[in-house]
Write a protein that holds these residues in place. Structure first.
Motif, mmCIF file in Angstrom:
data_model
loop_
_atom_site.group_PDB
_atom_site.id
_atom_site.type_symbol
_atom_site.label_atom_id
_atom_site.label_comp_id
_atom_site.label_asym_id
_atom_site.label_seq_id
_atom_site.Cartn_x
_atom_site.Cartn_y
_atom_site.Cartn_z
ATOM 1 N N ALA A 110 66.802 0.237 -32.879
ATOM 2 C CA ALA A 110 66.282 0.098 -31.519
ATOM 3 C C ALA A 110 67.374 -0.348 -30.559
ATOM 4 O O ALA A 110 67.476 0.162 -29.432
ATOM 5 C CB ALA A 110 65.119 -0.891 -31.505
ATOM 6 N N LYS A 111 68.207 -1.295 -30.984
ATOM 7 C CA LYS A 111 69.314 -1.731 -30.120
ATOM 8 C C LYS A 111 70.305 -0.589 -29.898
ATOM 9 O O LYS A 111 70.825 -0.408 -28.792
ATOM 10 C CB LYS A 111 70.035 -2.918 -30.742
ATOM 11 C CG LYS A 111 69.254 -4.218 -30.754
ATOM 12 C CD LYS A 111 70.103 -5.304 -31.420
ATOM 13 C CE LYS A 111 69.273 -6.481 -31.861
ATOM 14 N NZ LYS A 111 70.055 -7.437 -32.660
ATOM 15 N N GLY A 112 70.587 0.174 -30.959
ATOM 16 C CA GLY A 112 71.497 1.309 -30.825
ATOM 17 C C GLY A 112 70.966 2.331 -29.835
ATOM 18 O O GLY A 112 71.707 2.849 -28.986
ATOM 19 N N ILE A 113 69.677 2.638 -29.945
ATOM 20 C CA ILE A 113 69.048 3.551 -28.984
ATOM 21 C C ILE A 113 69.169 2.997 -27.574
ATOM 22 O O ILE A 113 69.474 3.730 -26.622
ATOM 23 C CB ILE A 113 67.566 3.761 -29.365
ATOM 24 C CG1 ILE A 113 67.455 4.546 -30.679
ATOM 25 C CG2 ILE A 113 66.812 4.477 -28.248
ATOM 26 C CD1 ILE A 113 66.060 4.559 -31.271
ATOM 27 N N ASN A 114 68.971 1.706 -27.432
ATOM 28 C CA ASN A 114 69.019 1.072 -26.118
ATOM 29 C C ASN A 114 70.410 1.201 -25.488
ATOM 30 O O ASN A 114 70.544 1.498 -24.291
ATOM 31 C CB ASN A 114 68.612 -0.391 -26.232
ATOM 32 C CG ASN A 114 68.068 -0.964 -24.933
ATOM 33 O OD1 ASN A 114 67.999 -0.293 -23.912
ATOM 34 N ND2 ASN A 114 67.656 -2.213 -24.990
ATOM 35 N N PHE A 115 71.454 0.980 -26.295
ATOM 36 C CA PHE A 115 72.819 1.123 -25.784
ATOM 37 C C PHE A 115 73.017 2.506 -25.158
ATOM 38 O O PHE A 115 73.473 2.635 -24.015
ATOM 39 C CB PHE A 115 73.839 0.936 -26.918
ATOM 40 C CG PHE A 115 74.334 -0.467 -27.114
ATOM 41 C CD1 PHE A 115 75.120 -1.080 -26.160
ATOM 42 C CD2 PHE A 115 74.041 -1.165 -28.273
ATOM 43 C CE1 PHE A 115 75.596 -2.368 -26.336
ATOM 44 C CE2 PHE A 115 74.504 -2.460 -28.466
ATOM 45 C CZ PHE A 115 75.284 -3.072 -27.501
#
Length: 386
Positions: A110-115
């Protein structure tokens, strides 16, 4: 006296069934989330769906007028390709909020997608620290395991899809706005997951306590984490429905994650990552295998530090004996969890040690080990676990 810069960015809500507050907490973030019909993208793996946690969270959201979409197409150790797939889903759905529901893989993905969704480019552009180019979507983390402590960190750990090299992508903007620690969600963990995530959390408490960046705040988190985890790890393996022990593990994992945020890790993670990359050894198994050897190595200089940590469980431990005793205790926990304690147990040939050494010395985490790693000392660590 080690300086530190501590800026807690994550609201932590802890207790049985606090997940029932998901609507109120999400809307408390303000903006578009506080009115109308906001959109939320829930990132969780298929196992979380099967356990019923996805339906529980999304049901509460839909009952409160949220438009919900899901991304499930990722696995343990999320890769850059999985992040790309999630970004494509996010681009079509255009969420106002992200929820990472599950273990560390869900939260990291989820954090990777957010970046990438919020800042553009590709995940490789954010390898390192402080590379986010704009504000990111608000994110809520709901861990269903007690391991990585990712809910309390501003880092995502993403593997390159081709080289399998792990990329640590960190930025204060990536920190979750809220972490919901509901220990009832951890009751569904299979024994193997409980074992692997628990050892991972323990390794975080141990490594952060002796890192080069250790400071008064990180040591406070590390010691309390180690005490909670150490007293309850065997209990959750033997009595998996003990909610109080589960709560200890979940809170301990979160505190250890908070310690990572300000202290970082060390040689156990640096030497574990090549085992995962080259032989697909699960992270908890790999780091648990290497941790006792690293404790003995660091203990040649820092026995007093390990003694302080060990006293959370054994108040009368002798300083000179602490590294050996702590290493033995970790090995006991590994055996209790039915995890391998040698490379031979994992059918990994000793002929690969040279490759592991080369890879380990390139790991960022190794630079924070209290004793500097070189080729000879790193090789000796692997030789100790043959």
């Amino acid at each position: 006296m080690q300086p530190f810069d501590l800026h807690p960015r994550t609201r932590i809500v802890f207790g049985p069934n606090v997940s029932n507050q998901i609507n109120e907490l999400a809307r408390s973030l303000g903006g578009v989330l506080d009115s109308g019909r906001p959109r939320v993208l829930v990132v969780c793996d298929p196992g979380i769906v099967a356990a019923g946690h996805f339906d529980r969270i999304t049901g509460l959201l839909r009952d409160n007028n949220w438009e919900v979409h899901a991304f499930h197409e990722f696995a343990e150790n999320p890769t850059s390709a999985m992040v790309d797939a999630g970004v494509s889903v996010a681009a079509d759905f255009q969420p106002d909020l992200l929820i990472g529901l599950g273990g560390g893989s869900s939260m990291d993905c989820a954090k990777g997608i957010n970046f990438v969704y919020s800042c553009g480019g590709r995940i490789h552009d954010y390898h390192g620290v402080g590379k986010a180019t704009s504000e990111m979507l608000p994110m809520i983390a709901i861990p269903t395991t007690a391991g990585t402590g990712s809910e309390a960190q501003s880092f995502a750990l993403i593997s390159d899809a081709e080289t399998h090299v792990k990329m640590a992508c960190g930025d204060p903007k990536a920190a979750c706005r809220i972490a919901l620690l509901d220990p009832t969600f951890t009751l569904t963990q299979p024994r193997g997951v409980t074992a692997l995530t628990g050892i991972d959390a323990i390794s975080h408490a141990v490594e952060t306590y002796v890192s080069k960046k250790r400071n008064v705040m990180s040591m406070t988190y590390s010691r309390r984490a180690f005490g909670l985890l150490g007293r309850s790890f065997v209990r959750v393996l033997q009595v998996p429905d003990d909610l109080e022990a589960r709560a200890d593990m979940q809170l301990g994992a979160c505190l250890a994650g908070m310690a990572i945020e300000t202290s970082m890790l060390g040689a156990a993670h640096a030497t574990a990552n090549p085992l995962t990359a080259r032989h697909n050894v699960v992270h908890g198994q790999a780091v648990g295998l290497m941790l006792p050897a690293v404790v003995r190595f660091n203990g040649t200089v820092h026995a007093d530090w390990y003694s302080e940590l060990l006293r959370e469980l054994e108040p009368h431990s002798e300083v000179s004996e602490a590294p050996t005793r702590l290493a033995e205790l970790i090995e006991e926990w590994m055996r209790e969890a039915d995890l391998a304690t040698t490379l031979d147990d994992l059918s990994i040939p000793t002929s690969d040690i040279g490759l592991f050494v080369e890879d380990a010395l390139k790991q960022w985490t190794g630079t924070f080990n209290p004793i500097e790693l070189d080729e000879d000392s790193t090789r000796a660590l692997y030789r100790e676990v043959v």
